[in-house]
Design an enzyme around this catalytic site. Structure first.
Site, PDB file in Angstrom:
ATOM      1  N   HIS A 164       0.836  -1.222   0.000  1.00  0.00           N
ATOM      2  CA  HIS A 164       0.000   0.000   0.000  1.00  0.00           C
ATOM      3  C   HIS A 164       0.863   1.261   0.000  1.00  0.00           C
ATOM      4  CE1 HIS A 164      -3.339  -2.674   1.322  1.00  0.00           C
ATOM      5  NE2 HIS A 164      -2.378  -3.228   2.047  1.00  0.00           N
ATOM      6  N   SER A 285      14.878  21.480 -16.317  1.00  0.00           N
ATOM      7  CA  SER A 285      13.671  22.262 -16.562  1.00  0.00           C
ATOM      8  C   SER A 285      14.073  23.532 -17.289  1.00  0.00           C
ATOM      9  CB  SER A 285      13.019  22.590 -15.213  1.00  0.00           C
ATOM     10  OG  SER A 285      12.250  23.772 -15.329  1.00  0.00           O
ATOM     11  N   LYS A 291      16.143  21.736 -11.128  1.00  0.00           N
ATOM     12  CA  LYS A 291      15.457  20.469 -11.399  1.00  0.00           C
ATOM     13  C   LYS A 291      16.288  19.472 -12.207  1.00  0.00           C
ATOM     14  CE  LYS A 291      11.533  19.542 -11.239  1.00  0.00           C
ATOM     15  NZ  LYS A 291      10.240  19.751 -11.858  1.00  0.00           N
ATOM     16  N   GLU A 298       9.391   8.317 -17.151  1.00  0.00           N
ATOM     17  CA  GLU A 298       8.063   8.907 -17.373  1.00  0.00           C
ATOM     18  C   GLU A 298       7.557   8.597 -18.782  1.00  0.00           C
ATOM     19  OE1 GLU A 298       7.640  12.825 -14.632  1.00  0.00           O
ATOM     20  OE2 GLU A 298       9.185  12.913 -16.166  1.00  0.00           O
TER      21      GLU A 298
END
Ligand code: ARG
Length: 469
Positions: A164, A285, A291, A298
């Site tokens: 979980h 970024s 970043k 992804e």
């Protein structure tokens, strides 16, 4: 107007047709924009067909030699960028035949004896997919090797285990990575099974009913490396099950990659900090200079939808079709090509990611397993080893965890006398048993995360993947 395939953009079929195609319909109908992908296989299939026609006495040996030479010339022209069919060719099969006739004249017109584009396209597609399946198996093997190497380097590294997405029990990191090797092996087995049904030859089924020409289907099949031939001509030209099967098996590959990708994304976050991405596989970024983004996993996660979608598209394409060939089948190609391209790209991307795109931050992982209650089950198991029934032990440890939370401390911070107050069975060996490394080491059941079990599995996979098993 006669001429069929030789007619140019005003081409008509046989003399049955008086007018050429409407220009928009010509575009709408054509598959040449995407089925040139099948060129090599179309040439291979035609070469085998021409040789068989000669061996069966349908054409003579010299004619066959000319056909084979002409087809090889087209291969060379294509390699040099000189074979550039246009819309008027409609599809790769007509394009090759047209060029062959241009090269050889009358002899070129003999190639299509005893076959139809219906069995031809099915043959091409199977030959193409069989090759791609073999390459994909190699890609998956590479990914398994990359994961195994990481696992071998982290046979002593711990990582929190979750259920979980809540801390559950600590794990050996190698054990976690080996789980993906198992999943990928199931994918390889499944794809091998699919390959068996791809490797069946429809050539010679002709349009739908077979042919009166005295061909030898088994000869072309074995020449092309097929294991079997279709035994029903209608089934041969109507079967696209293998496209669905490939996409379904590939969907599971994608699902597995996506789960792994998701873990990497989470692990790379500031909050987890379990992995660092190398500059070679991460992006920045345009706005936020601090970043470093996990674009690779992804994209893999994002591309799943394509392959899942192709299964749906292919199933829907098939479902209402009467026997035998229907033009709907032309829609199989872009779906299959994209499903194959996407799967292979994603497997390679994940292989590169694990080869050189990330490293595990062992110190962070070590800290992570130290500061939680993921050894609570082990306190219960400790009591079980002292003869306390599990459910009773479970209740007691639950109460201890609550007390620790109130006192803002961990289980290991309680003193032996605290423990003894809770239950007389606790003894001085308790604290050692609660250390994360001891907790992991203790899980020696078969398939468990205990270091001895993990070593067994590392050895097994090393044998299997390096072919020494
Ligand atoms: N381009 C066609 C396809 O992709 C080849 C087969 C055409 N056969 C036919 N009867 N129109 O399916």
């Amino acid at each position: 107007m006669a001429g069929g395939v030789t007619g140019g953009s005003e081409a008509t079929w046989s003399d049955r047709f008086e007018e050429g195609l409407h220009p928009f319909i010509e575009v709408f109908n054509a598959s040449i924009g995407f089925d040139l992908t099948l060129l090599q296989e179309d040439l291979d299939g035609s070469i085998a067909h021409a040789r068989m026609l000669a061996r069966c006495g349908v054409i003579n040996g010299e004619e066959a030699d000319q056909l084979v030479q002409g087809l090889e010339t087209i291969r060379t022209e294509a390699a040099q960028g000189r074979f550039q069919p246009g819309l008027e060719d409609e599809d790769v099969h007509f394009a090759v035949e047209r060029r062959l006739i241009a090269l050889l004249g009358a002899v070129g017109k003999k190639l299509h004896t005893g076959r139809s584009r219906n069995d031809q396209v099915g043959t091409d597609l199977r030959l193409w997919l069989r090759r791609r399946l073999d390459e994909l198996d190699g890609d998956l093997d590479r990914l398994q090797h990359a994961l195994l190497l990481q696992a071998q380097q982290h046979r002593n590294t711990l990582i929190p285990g979750y259920t979980h997405l809540q801390r559950a029990q600590p794990l050996c990191l190698a054990h976690h990575l080996l789980a993906y090797i198992e999943m990928i092996q199931r994918d390889r087995d499944r794809l091998r099974d699919v390959r068996g049904r791809v490797n069946v030859c429809p050539l010679g089924a002709a349009a739908l009913a077979g042919t009166p020409v005295s061909i030898d289907r088994r000869m072309t099949a074995s020449d092309l490396g097929f294991e079997r031939i279709y035994l029903n001509s209608l089934d041969a030209v109507s079967d696209r099950d293998f496209c669905v099967e490939y996409s379904a098996a590939a969907s599971l590959v994608m699902a597995h990659l996506s789960r792994l990708a998701e873990e990497v994304i989470v692990w790379a976050s500031e909050e987890f900090g379990f992995v660092r991405l190398s500059d070679r596989c991460a992006t920045g970024s345009s706005l936020m200079p601090q970043k470093k983004n996990p674009d690779v996993p992804e994209l893999v996660r994002g591309k799943c939808g394509r392959v899942f979608g192709h299964v749906q598209a292919l199933l829907t394409m098939i479902k209402g079709l009467p026997l035998a060939y229907n033009k709907d089948f032309q829609e199989d190609k872009e779906a299959l090509f994209d499903a194959v391209r996407t799967t292979r790209d994603c497997v390679e991307a994940m292989a590169v990611l694990f080869e050189e795109g990330l490293y595990f931050r062992a110190e962070r992982l070590e800290q992570a397993v130290e500061r939680d209650f993921s050894n609570a089950t082990d306190v219960a198991d400790y009591l079980v080893s002292k003869g306390v029934p599990f459910r009773e032990a479970y209740q007691l440890v639950g109460a201890v965890v609550r007390r620790c939370l109130e006192r803002k401390c961990l289980l290991r911070d309680l003193s032996l006398s605290d423990w003894k107050d809770l239950h007389p069975a606790f003894e001085s060996d308790l604290h050692a048993a609660l250390a994360p490394r001891a907790v992991v080491a203790a899980r020696t059941s078969e398939g468990g995360t205990g270091f001895v079990r993990v070593e067994e599995q590392l050895a097994r996979w090393s044998d299997l993947l390096n072919g020494t098993a």
